[in-house]
Design a protein around this motif. Structure first.
Motif: not given
Length: 183
Positions: A160-168
Motif C-alpha cells: 500500500r505504501m508503494q502504491m501511495k508513493k507511485l501516486g496517480g
C-alpha cells in the motif's frame, strides 16, 4: 519513479491485476538478474514462525518471511553485515545476500547481529530467461529503484505504501480489498 529495465537491486511491485495468490500485493527485491533469469525475495510476507523453528541451532526468534514459491524447503537470508558474513553477494546500497552459514550461525548465537541487520526467507522468487521482462511488459509488475530499508517490520502495508508513493492512477487501489471480488 517507474523504470522498464530490470537490474539487480530493483524493487518489483505487484500490479493490482496480478491475481497470482503467491505474488498478490507483494513487493519483491531483485537480488540477481542476468541473461539466464532473475532471483528475488518477497519483502512483505512474514510467516508466523521464528528462524529457530527451521534451524534449531540458531538461538534466535527472528521472523522468517515467505521468499517466494521456489525451493520453499530452503532458508535464505539478506543482510547488511558482510564484515561478519564471509562470501556475501552484494546487491546494492550496502545490502547483501547469502554468505557463509557458519558465520551467520556464530554471529546470531553470539548476539553480534540483530534482526534489523539480517532477514530470513523461506524459498525465493525466480524467473527464467526473459520471463520477468515479459511480465513487466505485460504490466504484471511495476519496477522501481531500491530505496527501502528492507529490515523494517514490513508486512502487507508495504504494498500500500508503494502504491501511495507511485501516486496517480495507483491511488485507487489503496482502499480496495486484496480480493477485488470482495468489494
Amino acid at each position: 519513479m517507474q523504470i522498464k529495465t530490470i537490474t539487480k537491486g530493483n524493487i518489483l511491485i505487484a500490479q493490482p491485476a496480478l491475481y497470482d495468490l503467491t505474488f498478490n500485493r507483494s513487493v519483491v527485491l531483485i537480488t540477481d538478474h542476468n541473461e539466464s533469469g532473475s532471483v528475488g525475495f518477497m519483502l512483505n510476507k512474514p510467516l508466523n514462525h521464528s528462524v529457530n523453528l527451521y534451524v534449531s541451532e540458531l538461538e534466535s526468534d527472528f521472523t522468517v518471511y515467505e521468499g517466494g514459491p521456489v525451493e520453499t524447503q530452503n532458508l535464505y537470508y539478506l543482510h547488511n553485515r558482510p564484515d561478519l558474513i564471509r562470501n556475501s553477494e552484494p546487491i546494492s546500497n550496502g545490502l547483501y545476500w547469502s554468505g557463509e552459514y557458519e558465520d551467520v550461525k556464530n554471529a546470531i548465537n553470539q548476539n553480534l547481529i540483530t534482526e534489523d541487520e539480517i532477514r530470513f526467507y523461506l524459498g525465493y522468487s525466480g524467473w527464467g530467461e526473459n520471463q520477468l521482462q515479459s511480465e513487466v511488459e505485460e504490466n504484471a509488475w511495476i519496477v522501481v529503484e531500491d530505496d527501502l530499508d528492507i529490515f523494517q517490520d514490513w508486512d502487507n502495508n508495504l504494498w500500500r505504501m508503494q502504491m501511495k508513493k507511485l501516486g496517480g492512477e495507483h491511488l485507487i487501489w489503496l482502499n480496495t480489498p486484496a480480493d477485488p471480488t470482495m468489494n
